[in-house]
Design an enzyme around this catalytic site. Structure first.
Site, mmCIF file in Angstrom:
data_model
loop_
_atom_site.group_PDB
_atom_site.id
_atom_site.type_symbol
_atom_site.label_atom_id
_atom_site.label_comp_id
_atom_site.label_asym_id
_atom_site.label_seq_id
_atom_site.Cartn_x
_atom_site.Cartn_y
_atom_site.Cartn_z
ATOM 1 N N SER A 13 31.334 43.976 51.221
ATOM 2 C CA SER A 13 29.939 44.425 51.016
ATOM 3 C C SER A 13 29.011 43.886 52.105
ATOM 4 C CB SER A 13 29.436 44.048 49.625
ATOM 5 O OG SER A 13 29.671 42.700 49.346
ATOM 6 N N HIS A 41 37.435 44.305 45.431
ATOM 7 C CA HIS A 41 36.193 43.547 45.690
ATOM 8 C C HIS A 41 35.431 43.456 44.358
ATOM 9 C CE1 HIS A 41 32.953 41.790 47.837
ATOM 10 N NE2 HIS A 41 32.421 42.840 48.437
ATOM 11 N N HIS A 67 42.208 35.531 46.782
ATOM 12 C CA HIS A 67 41.056 35.696 47.665
ATOM 13 C C HIS A 67 41.536 35.749 49.111
ATOM 14 C CE1 HIS A 67 37.072 35.148 49.443
ATOM 15 N NE2 HIS A 67 36.641 35.622 48.289
ATOM 16 N N ARG A 80 32.198 29.425 42.074
ATOM 17 C CA ARG A 80 31.406 30.360 41.265
ATOM 18 C C ARG A 80 32.084 30.569 39.904
ATOM 19 N NH1 ARG A 80 31.269 35.247 45.416
ATOM 20 N NH2 ARG A 80 33.483 34.766 45.265
ATOM 21 N N ASP A 123 35.129 36.845 39.840
ATOM 22 C CA ASP A 123 35.220 37.954 38.886
ATOM 23 C C ASP A 123 36.054 37.615 37.651
ATOM 24 O OD1 ASP A 123 33.710 39.718 40.556
ATOM 25 O OD2 ASP A 123 35.466 39.877 41.834
#
Ligand code: CMX
Length: 438
Positions: A241, A271, A317, A326, A372
């Site tokens: 992105s 993604h 990743h 995160r 995610d």
């Protein structure tokens, strides 16, 4: 099968096997500053972009202008008595490389409020789409519909001097950031809530107002939105992105064009769409088993997923090699507000079970969870069940980082992006020549 398709399959499938073998045999042969493998592997590890807003360390995770996620949670301004950072403050930090005060954040809020009116034709455009249009497709189209307002496109048309590009870019960037929450909330309410829309609440901060327009007015959900919109904002320049915004913007496509393109990349399952895929994967597992899975059942389901040639969403990743901070920030939030939530506990059990299995494949470079893996369970806890919508939330947050970066692209006059590509034939010849000269 038509002739063309058949012929393509006859050519492409064997060539794919041949190239894999070629890479195995020649991958580590140097090619300029890189190796043959680097050319094939999606440019990973190749330093080829300048991005000021954040920097990713494979083991430590992301730093935004030098600050880790825990530091941001501590140091960014919060609402009085609040516990989570205000994402507007993160935008200020990313743009200026300066920690904002609470007054700085109030100033941004006041400015964005004056810019926040979404033109009526944007809603009309969205209304013309079938209700089963994926929310990310609607989001991208909504952003494109707003492009009629681009100050940059008009200024370019009117002959602006290149040294002034940053100025209309700033106008577009702030207009977009001010309007995106309402566009996203409109998509949510038209798709899932009978087209019953909720007017903005101007006294609220950016994240809380977004939560309000979505229809979630719990104080805890406001906190979650502030955290969510902060931690998803940026992940240095090379992720799909961020890179797409930079790439499309490098052609001097205006911020609407560049950001909409970026959202099409975020909508890919490798993604941002992984956040909806995580929940779908867990629900499918739970449905198949008939109840909350045990750790053994989770392990079996992971093995089955791998055997079926699918990815385990939320894990792995391209750069990170440890648990994503995160993920840990969201886990900490969940420990505080929902430690007994069933879905959250499944997410935590997967975290215990998945890494050794993924590592055991011998090929997955990072067996640890990414951002995610956790986010969906938090949203579901508060009743936001429509998981096809989750990537839109990611997109609203990602706008902060990629648009702050786009400001710097224009201010630094970064040129059009144009990496060199080669053909397989070229590569084979180059490898043969290297071997002959060795
Ligand atoms: N499950 C199964 N296989 C995986 C895997 C996973 N979670 N992660 C990587 N692999 C596989 C790759 O598909 C690749 O297989 P092949 O050699 O057969 O093609 C192999 O392991 C090596 O891949 P890698 O170098 O470890 O990972 P990549 O840099 O190629 O890809 C990523 C990174 C994120 C796309 C990948 O780990 C993945 O597909 N994860 C699941 C999807 C996901 O969670 N994406 C979200 C990432 C965060 C975000 O951007 O939002």
């Amino acid at each position: 099968m038509g002739q063309l398709k058949k012929k393509f399959a006859e050519k492409a499938l064997p060539l794919s096997v041949e190239i894999k073998q070629f890479m195995k045999e020649n991958g580590n042969i140097p090619m300029g500053d890189f190796t043959v493998e680097d050319i094939f592997a999606g440019q990973k590890g190749i330093i080829g972009l300048l991005t000021e807003t954040s920097l990713l360390d494979a083991n430590e995770g992301i730093r935004f202008r030098g600050y880790t996620i825990p530091e941001l949670r501590q140091k960014l301004p919060k609402v009085p008595g609040g516990t989570e950072p205000l994402p507007e403050g993160l935008f200020y930090l990313m743009l200026l490389n300066e920690m904002p005060t609470y007054d700085d954040v109030l100033d941004i809020q006041a400015d964005w409020r004056t810019r926040s009116e979404v033109p009526a034709h944007v809603f009309k455009t969205l209304d013309s789409l079938p209700l089963n249009t994926h929310p990310m497709t609607q989001f991208s189209i909504g952003i494109m519909a707003m492009q009629t307002e681009s100050v940059f496109a008009k200024a370019y048309h009117d002959g602006i001097n290149k040294k002034d590009y940053w100025d209309p870019t700033y106008e577009d960037v702030c207009n977009l950031l001010a309007r995106l929450p309402q566009v996203a909330a409109y998509i949510y309410r038209r798709t899932y809530k009978n087209n019953e829309h909720i007017a903005p609440s101007p006294e609220l901060d950016w994240a809380a107002n977004f939560a309000h327009m979505l229809g979630y007015d719990q104080v805890e959900f406001y906190k979650l939105m502030r955290l969510y919109l902060t931690i998803h904002a940026d992940h240095e320049g090379g992720n799909v992105s961020a890179h797409t915004t930079h790439l499309v913007g490098s052609a001097l496509s205006d911020p609407y064009l560049a950001f909409s393109a970026s959202m099409n990349g975020l909508a890919g399952p490798l993604h941002g769409l992984a956040n909806q895929e995580v929940v779908r994967w867990i629900f499918e597992m739970r449905d198949e088993i008939g109840h909350a899975p045990s750790k053994e059942q989770i392990a079996d389901y992971i093995h089955k997923t791998l055997l079926d040639g699918k990815v385990v969403p939320g894990y792995g990743h391209a750069i990170l090699r440890k648990t994503d901070p995160r993920f840990l920030a969201q886990q900490e939030f969940a420990r505080t507000y929902m430690p007994d939530d069933e879905l959250v506990n499944i997410v935590w059990n997967i975290y215990e079970v998945a890494p050794p299995i993924l590592e055991g494949t011998g090929k997955i470079k990072n067996p640890w969870p990414n951002v995610d893996a956790h986010s969906g369970a938090l949203l579901l806890h508060y009743g936001l069940n429509e998981y096809d919508f989750f990537t839109v939330l990611f997109g609203v947050s990602r706008a902060l980082g990629v648009l702050a970066s786009l400001m710097w692209d224009r201010a630094l006059s970064l040129p059009i992006e144009r990496p060199k590509s080669v053909t397989y034939e070229w590569l084979k010849k180059a490898v043969e020549a290297k071997k002959a000269n060795a």
